[in-house]
Write a protein that holds these residues in place. Structure first.
Motif, PDB file in Angstrom:
ATOM      1  N   VAL A 511       0.879  -1.176   0.000  1.00 42.00           N
ATOM      2  CA  VAL A 511       0.000   0.000   0.000  1.00 42.00           C
ATOM      3  C   VAL A 511       0.917   1.226   0.000  1.00 42.00           C
ATOM      4  N   LEU A 512       0.815   2.051  -1.072  1.00 40.60           N
ATOM      5  CA  LEU A 512       1.718   3.183  -1.254  1.00 40.60           C
ATOM      6  C   LEU A 512       0.945   4.489  -1.298  1.00 40.60           C
ATOM      7  N   ASP A 513       1.625   5.597  -0.899  1.00 46.00           N
ATOM      8  CA  ASP A 513       1.003   6.911  -1.035  1.00 46.00           C
ATOM      9  C   ASP A 513       1.398   7.538  -2.364  1.00 46.00           C
ATOM     10  N   GLU A 514       1.071   8.820  -2.537  1.00 42.02           N
ATOM     11  CA  GLU A 514       1.340   9.491  -3.816  1.00 42.02           C
ATOM     12  C   GLU A 514       2.836   9.594  -4.117  1.00 42.02           C
ATOM     13  N   GLU A 515       3.684   9.599  -3.090  1.00 43.31           N
ATOM     14  CA  GLU A 515       5.127   9.713  -3.275  1.00 43.31           C
ATOM     15  C   GLU A 515       5.824   8.360  -3.296  1.00 43.31           C
ATOM     16  N   ASN A 516       5.053   7.310  -3.456  1.00 46.87           N
ATOM     17  CA  ASN A 516       5.577   5.943  -3.513  1.00 46.87           C
ATOM     18  C   ASN A 516       6.197   5.494  -2.187  1.00 46.87           C
ATOM     19  N   LYS A 517       5.752   6.085  -1.090  1.00 43.76           N
ATOM     20  CA  LYS A 517       6.200   5.681   0.235  1.00 43.76           C
ATOM     21  C   LYS A 517       5.339   4.515   0.718  1.00 43.76           C
ATOM     22  N   LEU A 518       5.967   3.551   1.384  1.00 44.18           N
ATOM     23  CA  LEU A 518       5.265   2.359   1.841  1.00 44.18           C
ATOM     24  C   LEU A 518       4.459   2.665   3.105  1.00 44.18           C
ATOM     25  N   LEU A 519       3.148   2.387   3.045  1.00 43.22           N
ATOM     26  CA  LEU A 519       2.275   2.591   4.205  1.00 43.22           C
ATOM     27  C   LEU A 519       2.000   1.291   4.941  1.00 43.22           C
ATOM     28  N   GLY A 520       2.010   0.175   4.223  1.00 45.95           N
ATOM     29  CA  GLY A 520       1.741  -1.121   4.832  1.00 45.95           C
ATOM     30  C   GLY A 520       1.671  -2.214   3.792  1.00 45.95           C
ATOM     31  N   LEU A 521       1.423  -3.431   4.237  1.00 46.46           N
ATOM     32  CA  LEU A 521       1.341  -4.587   3.347  1.00 46.46           C
ATOM     33  C   LEU A 521       0.006  -5.308   3.558  1.00 46.46           C
ATOM     34  N   ILE A 522      -0.537  -5.820   2.467  1.00 46.39           N
ATOM     35  CA  ILE A 522      -1.756  -6.633   2.535  1.00 46.39           C
ATOM     36  C   ILE A 522      -1.405  -8.039   2.063  1.00 46.39           C
ATOM     37  N   PHE A 523      -1.727  -9.028   2.889  1.00 49.42           N
ATOM     38  CA  PHE A 523      -1.407 -10.418   2.578  1.00 49.42           C
ATOM     39  C   PHE A 523      -2.666 -11.136   2.101  1.00 49.42           C
ATOM     40  N   LEU A 524      -2.575 -11.748   0.924  1.00 52.17           N
ATOM     41  CA  LEU A 524      -3.734 -12.399   0.300  1.00 52.17           C
ATOM     42  C   LEU A 524      -4.315 -13.491   1.191  1.00 52.17           C
ATOM     43  N   ASP A 525      -3.478 -14.276   1.839  1.00 50.75           N
ATOM     44  CA  ASP A 525      -3.969 -15.372   2.681  1.00 50.75           C
ATOM     45  C   ASP A 525      -4.868 -14.876   3.813  1.00 50.75           C
ATOM     46  N   GLU A 526      -4.635 -13.655   4.273  1.00 49.16           N
ATOM     47  CA  GLU A 526      -5.395 -13.122   5.399  1.00 49.16           C
ATOM     48  C   GLU A 526      -6.743 -12.535   4.975  1.00 49.16           C
ATOM     49  N   ILE A 527      -6.870 -12.144   3.703  1.00 51.01           N
ATOM     50  CA  ILE A 527      -8.092 -11.446   3.277  1.00 51.01           C
ATOM     51  C   ILE A 527      -8.976 -12.290   2.351  1.00 51.01           C
ATOM     52  N   ARG A 528      -8.648 -13.572   2.192  1.00 46.97           N
ATOM     53  CA  ARG A 528      -9.474 -14.411   1.301  1.00 46.97           C
ATOM     54  C   ARG A 528     -10.956 -14.395   1.689  1.00 46.97           C
ATOM     55  N   PRO A 529     -11.311 -14.539   2.984  1.00 52.72           N
ATOM     56  CA  PRO A 529     -12.757 -14.509   3.330  1.00 52.72           C
ATOM     57  C   PRO A 529     -13.416 -13.177   2.967  1.00 52.72           C
ATOM     58  N   ILE A 530     -12.616 -12.097   2.970  1.00 53.26           N
ATOM     59  CA  ILE A 530     -13.195 -10.777   2.689  1.00 53.26           C
ATOM     60  C   ILE A 530     -13.440 -10.592   1.202  1.00 53.26           C
ATOM     61  N   VAL A 531     -12.477 -10.970   0.345  1.00 48.43           N
ATOM     62  CA  VAL A 531     -12.604 -10.698  -1.098  1.00 48.43           C
ATOM     63  C   VAL A 531     -13.719 -11.507  -1.757  1.00 48.43           C
ATOM     64  N   PHE A 532     -14.158 -12.572  -1.117  1.00 47.61           N
ATOM     65  CA  PHE A 532     -15.257 -13.361  -1.682  1.00 47.61           C
ATOM     66  C   PHE A 532     -16.626 -12.885  -1.197  1.00 47.61           C
ATOM     67  N   SER A 533     -16.624 -11.808  -0.418  1.00 40.65           N
ATOM     68  CA  SER A 533     -17.890 -11.228   0.058  1.00 40.65           C
ATOM     69  C   SER A 533     -18.029  -9.815  -0.498  1.00 40.65           C
ATOM     70  N   PRO A 534     -18.943  -9.597  -1.476  1.00 36.40           N
ATOM     71  CA  PRO A 534     -19.125  -8.250  -2.054  1.00 36.40           C
ATOM     72  C   PRO A 534     -19.418  -7.184  -1.004  1.00 36.40           C
ATOM     73  N   PHE A 535     -20.182  -7.574   0.053  1.00 36.49           N
ATOM     74  CA  PHE A 535     -20.509  -6.608   1.095  1.00 36.49           C
ATOM     75  C   PHE A 535     -19.241  -6.149   1.833  1.00 36.49           C
ATOM     76  N   LYS A 536     -18.404  -7.129   2.200  1.00 40.57           N
ATOM     77  CA  LYS A 536     -17.164  -6.785   2.919  1.00 40.57           C
ATOM     78  C   LYS A 536     -16.199  -6.016   2.036  1.00 40.57           C
ATOM     79  N   VAL A 537     -16.170  -6.349   0.740  1.00 37.78           N
ATOM     80  CA  VAL A 537     -15.300  -5.622  -0.175  1.00 37.78           C
ATOM     81  C   VAL A 537     -15.700  -4.149  -0.237  1.00 37.78           C
ATOM     82  N   LYS A 538     -16.991  -3.887  -0.227  1.00 33.34           N
ATOM     83  CA  LYS A 538     -17.490  -2.531  -0.370  1.00 33.34           C
ATOM     84  C   LYS A 538     -17.300  -1.698   0.893  1.00 33.34           C
TER      85      LYS A 538
END
Length: 605
Positions: A511-538
């Motif tokens: 996750v980067l800002d406008e100056e390409n500075k690192l704000l954090g990391l998102i790990f796919l294994d941790e968010i799998r339950p979220i990405v399969f739920s349209p409500f949670k994605v929104k």
């Protein structure tokens, strides 16, 4: 007419070298790889020996010419004036003819092995000869051995490059050039072999000794045949050691270790001070060389390499050291002579550091022998004058050289066998072993890296005595960075993240800002339950699912440090930043694969 003859001579040389090169290429095709290496090490040994002969002869010619110049112009305080002229000439040559810079010291050889795959610039085959001859030949307080080793390494490296040899063979021939250079300089083939293996190569197998020994023997043989005895550094009058003096040799070893530490630290302080001055190259040369001239005025034995003064001390004639000096009237006082010699020993490091940092070219090999001889003489003379014992002055003078050489360069075997060879026998072997080992142990305790490579070792840019560190530091970090990442910006929902997941196989998203500075990391294994739920994605923000990295790799870090971060964090992938800007990721598995590949190619067999 002279121009025509010069043209014809150059044309003849060009044709001769061209035919020789074709012959060597033909032999490469006809011989086995191992046979060609044997041939190559002989040719490199011959080239390095000839370079030594040219360097010493040219330096001797510069010295004689400067003396004639002095006799003609009657320079005031010539011993102090000539070194200034020599250093200024060196700076001008470096600036006008050598691109403005020249690599000095054996550390550059190790840097070439560690970071440049054994490639040394072609200009180093002649640049060291020219510049060091003017510096040392005109009285600069340094030695010619370091330029000799760099020149020999350059011959070995460029020979291997010219005939398209592998990195492993290139490194081996580079070491052969160094061994031949040291062997030719001192007529000490064993010391040449040991110097190449102790100082230049961190990893070497038994079979690699054969080519290095051949090169060293070749260099020593050619040097012995061509050079006169007075140019070589040798001693013949050595007494057999008395075992009752062992405690005093141990004391000399302790003092050698302490003096080595002081020498290394003082040299670096002077070097950093001169480097910090906001002068141009000429003014800096005049400033540093001017101080050197003052030191030489009071202590004339600081002029040049100082080998003749070592011989004078070994023969126990210290009164000759103060002839034509401000201390001449004290030549009959043993205590004042001892005080002058002790002061000269302590001042030598300032003279050498000023010579080199002001722009002169040379090395610390000869100064280490100078300081060691003065230390050995001082200790033996002091104990003799107090009446506590009666020690052989010559023996302690010679053994002291091994003590400082071992402590300063962390090369005890080289120190032992160099002194043994230049004294023409092994009657001092036991004292040499005691003093060298004690000095090395003390110096190593307080200075983990040898004097010549400390600055580079602190940056992780040269080989150490740790095999894993050597291999890791030889890998280019920039080539390991995976920059084909899918970045995410801060958002109140995860629509962008879902789209990026569909477009790639990545498991981590920065996750980067406008100056390409690192704000954090998102790990796919941790968010799998979220990405399969349209409500949670929104209704889930990026801030809710991103995590700060457990560790961050900075672009200028060594791989040894990077591997420690992988082990500490337990991560398989870590982000890389340069001045806060996100560059990509480094994968631990990729490092291990590079390590295994480099392990196969680096070990010299």
């Amino acid at each position: 007419m002279p121009k025509a003859k010069s043209f014809l001579f150059k044309r003849f040389l060009k044709r001769t070298f061209s035919k020789l090169e074709k012959l060597i290429f033909l032999l490469k095709e006809l011989l086995t790889p191992r046979q060609f290496i044997y041939l190559s090490c002989i040719l490199v040994g011959m080239s390095s020996a000839l370079a030594v002969i040219i360097l010493k002869t040219f330096a001797h010619w510069v010295f004689k010419s400067s003396q004639r110049l002095d006799a003609f112009f009657h320079l005031p305080y010539s011993n102090s004036t000539l070194p200034i002229i020599g250093i200024v000439i060196t700076v001008i040559i470096t600036k006008r003819l050598l691109g403005g810079s020249i690599e000095k010291g054996t550390s550059q050889i190790m840097y070439a092995v560690a970071k440049k795959r054994g490639i040394i610039p072609r200009k180093q085959m002649f640049a060291q000869i020219i510049t060091s001859s003017f510096t040392v030949g005109m009285g600069g307080s340094a030695g010619l051995e370091s330029p000799i080793t760099v020149t020999g390494a350059a011959f070995g490296s460029n020979f291997a490059q010219n005939y398209r040899l592998s990195y492993k063979d290139r490194t081996l021939l580079l070491a052969c050039g160094v061994a031949a250079g040291i062997a030719a300089a001192f007529n000490a083939p064993i010391a040449g072999v040991l110097f190449a293996s102790e100082v230049i190569l961190a990893e070497i197998s038994i079979t690699a000794f054969i080519p290095i020994m051949i090169s060293a023997a070749t260099g020593a043989l050619i040097s012995t045949v061509v050079l006169n005895e007075d140019i070589l550094f040798s001693f013949k009058n050595v007494e057999f050691y008395d075992f009752h003096n062992i405690p005093y040799y141990i004391l000399l070893g302790v003092l050698s270790g302490l003096v080595s530490i002081n020498y290394a630290r003082t040299f670096r302080k002077v070097e950093h001070y001169i480097a910090s001055l906001k002068f141009n190259a000429i003014n800096k040369a005049l400033f540093g060389a001017g101080i050197l001239g003052v030191l030489i005025f009071f202590f004339p034995s600081l002029f040049g390499e100082g080998y003749e003064n070592i011989k004078i001390l070994a023969d126990n004639h210290p009164e000759q050291m103060v002839k034509n000096t401000v201390f001449e009237r004290f030549s009959d006082s043993s205590w004042i002579l001892l005080l002058v010699i002790s002061a000269t020993m302590l001042v030598k490091v300032y003279a050498t550091s000023l010579t080199l940092s002001a722009g002169g070219n040379g090395g610390n090999f000869a100064p280490s022998l100078f300081v060691g001889s003065y230390l050995g003489f001082t200790l033996a003379s002091f104990l003799n004058l107090t009446g506590l014992t009666k020690l052989p002055i010559g023996n302690f003078t010679l053994v002291g050289m091994a003590g400082i050489l071992s402590g300063l360069f962390h090369a005890p075997l080289t120190a032992i066998f160099l002194i043994a060879e230049i004294t023409g026998g092994y009657s001092l072997m036991v004292p040499l072993m005691i003093v060298s080992s004690v000095s090395f142990a003390i110096s190593k305790r307080f200075e983990p890296h040898s004097f010549d490579i400390k600055n580079l070792a602190d940056k992780g840019e040269v080989f150490t005595d740790n095999r894993d560190t050597n291999i890791l530091n030889s890998i280019d970090v920039s080539k390991l960075i995976q920059s084909d990442y899918k970045a995410i910006s801060v958002s109140p929902n995860l629509d962008e993240l879902v789209q990026k997941i569909q477009e790639s196989d990545d498991a981590i998203f920065p996750v980067l800002d406008e100056e390409n500075k690192l704000l954090g990391l998102i790990f796919l294994d941790e968010i799998r339950p979220i990405v399969f739920s349209p409500f949670k994605v929104k209704y889930t923000t990026t801030n809710e699912v991103m995590h700060p990295p457990k560790e961050i790799i900075f672009y200028d870090e060594t791989l040894e440090t990077i591997m420690e971060k992988f082990d500490t964090s337990g991560c398989k992938v870590l982000p890389v930043l340069q001045e806060g800007v996100f560059l990509g990721f480094i994968n631990k598995q990729l490092i291990l694969e590079k390590y295994r590949m480099r392990l196969k190619s680096m070990v010299i067999e």
